[in-house]
Write an enzyme that holds these catalytic residues in place. Structure first.
Site, mmCIF file in Angstrom:
data_model
loop_
_atom_site.group_PDB
_atom_site.id
_atom_site.type_symbol
_atom_site.label_atom_id
_atom_site.label_comp_id
_atom_site.label_asym_id
_atom_site.label_seq_id
_atom_site.Cartn_x
_atom_site.Cartn_y
_atom_site.Cartn_z
ATOM 1 N N VAL A 1 0.860 -1.177 0.000
ATOM 2 C CA VAL A 1 0.000 0.000 0.000
ATOM 3 C C VAL A 1 0.903 1.235 0.000
ATOM 4 C CG1 VAL A 1 -1.792 1.310 1.209
ATOM 5 C CG2 VAL A 1 -1.855 -1.205 1.233
ATOM 6 N N HIS B 1 3.200 3.798 6.277
ATOM 7 C CA HIS B 1 2.535 3.291 7.479
ATOM 8 C C HIS B 1 3.525 2.515 8.327
ATOM 9 C CE1 HIS B 1 1.993 0.495 4.110
ATOM 10 N NE2 HIS B 1 2.082 -0.484 4.981
ATOM 11 N N HIS C 1 3.812 -0.626 10.835
ATOM 12 C CA HIS C 1 3.183 -1.823 11.389
ATOM 13 C C HIS C 1 3.607 -1.953 12.855
ATOM 14 C CE1 HIS C 1 2.084 -3.987 7.534
ATOM 15 N NE2 HIS C 1 3.007 -3.168 7.061
HETATM 16 P P1 5GP Z 1 2.425 -3.226 3.457
HETATM 17 O O1 5GP Z 1 2.392 -4.560 2.767
HETATM 18 O O2 5GP Z 1 2.210 -2.119 2.466
HETATM 19 O O3 5GP Z 1 3.597 -3.009 4.339
HETATM 20 O O4 5GP Z 1 1.195 -3.237 4.449
HETATM 21 C C1 5GP Z 1 -0.120 -3.053 4.041
HETATM 22 C C2 5GP Z 1 -1.009 -3.660 5.090
HETATM 23 O O5 5GP Z 1 -2.326 -3.188 4.866
HETATM 24 C C3 5GP Z 1 -1.075 -5.186 5.051
HETATM 25 O O6 5GP Z 1 -0.640 -5.708 6.299
HETATM 26 C C4 5GP Z 1 -2.538 -5.478 4.763
HETATM 27 O O7 5GP Z 1 -3.025 -6.593 5.456
HETATM 28 C C5 5GP Z 1 -3.217 -4.202 5.201
HETATM 29 N N1 5GP Z 1 -4.452 -3.921 4.491
HETATM 30 C C6 5GP Z 1 -4.654 -4.024 3.146
HETATM 31 N N2 5GP Z 1 -5.915 -3.655 2.832
HETATM 32 C C7 5GP Z 1 -6.509 -3.314 4.017
HETATM 33 C C8 5GP Z 1 -7.828 -2.849 4.334
HETATM 34 O O8 5GP Z 1 -8.701 -2.651 3.482
HETATM 35 N N3 5GP Z 1 -8.081 -2.598 5.651
HETATM 36 C C9 5GP Z 1 -7.138 -2.801 6.625
HETATM 37 N N4 5GP Z 1 -7.491 -2.535 7.887
HETATM 38 N N5 5GP Z 1 -5.881 -3.214 6.342
HETATM 39 C C10 5GP Z 1 -5.581 -3.475 5.055
#
Ligand code: 5GP
Ligand code: ZN
Length: 128
Positions: free
Chosen positions: A110, A114, A116
């Protein structure tokens, strides 16, 4: 208003088109709120990788850590400070992990910066 937003007048919500987390910030996509202030919003990850998995996102749209600028320095500090506060509120006394995935090789899916927050179990290292 939190101290940083009051001091800088920086509590501005910038929105990017077609950004999932901007849509969550706007309320267009529902989420489970954990924490909110003028600068950031924290909500439960939809696919938790640990008993506690919270995402802390700035209200300002920033594509990733690598896209942040010197103007974002205090905002980035605020995100980490709030993440620690959430961890304390969630009772993560044994520790926790904070992760910022950046770009394709970093596993970022995404494109809105952000943090985590993962906790509630013992986490392995190194990551895959
Ligand atoms: P990344 O992979 O970019 O570090 O983290 C993106 C995070 O967003 C993932 O852990 C994924 O599970 C979470 N995520 C993706 N779509 C949604 C959503 O619609 N709602 C929520 N609450 N989390 C989401
Ligand atoms: Zn965004």
């Amino acid at each position: 208003m939190c101290a940083y937003a009051e001091y800088t007048g920086y509590g501005v919500h910038t929105t990017a088109m077609n950004c999932l987390f901007c849509s969550i910030l706007d309320g267009a996509i529902p989420s489970t709120a954990i924490y909110s202030d003028e600068l950031c919003y924290a909500f439960a990850d939809i696919a938790p990788q640990a008993p506690i998995h919270v995402l802390v996102v700035p209200r300002k749209h920033i594509d990733s850590l690598s896209a942040s600028t010197v103007e974002d320095t205090a905002l980035l500090g605020h995100l980490l400070k709030i993440t620690a506060e959430i961890a304390r509120q969630q009772g993560l006394k044994n520790g926790y992990r904070t992760v910022l995935n950046t770009g394709a090789d970093g596993g970022q899916t995404v494109a809105h910066l952000h943090v985590h927050l993962l906790g509630g179990r013992s986490l392995a290292w190194p990551p895959g």
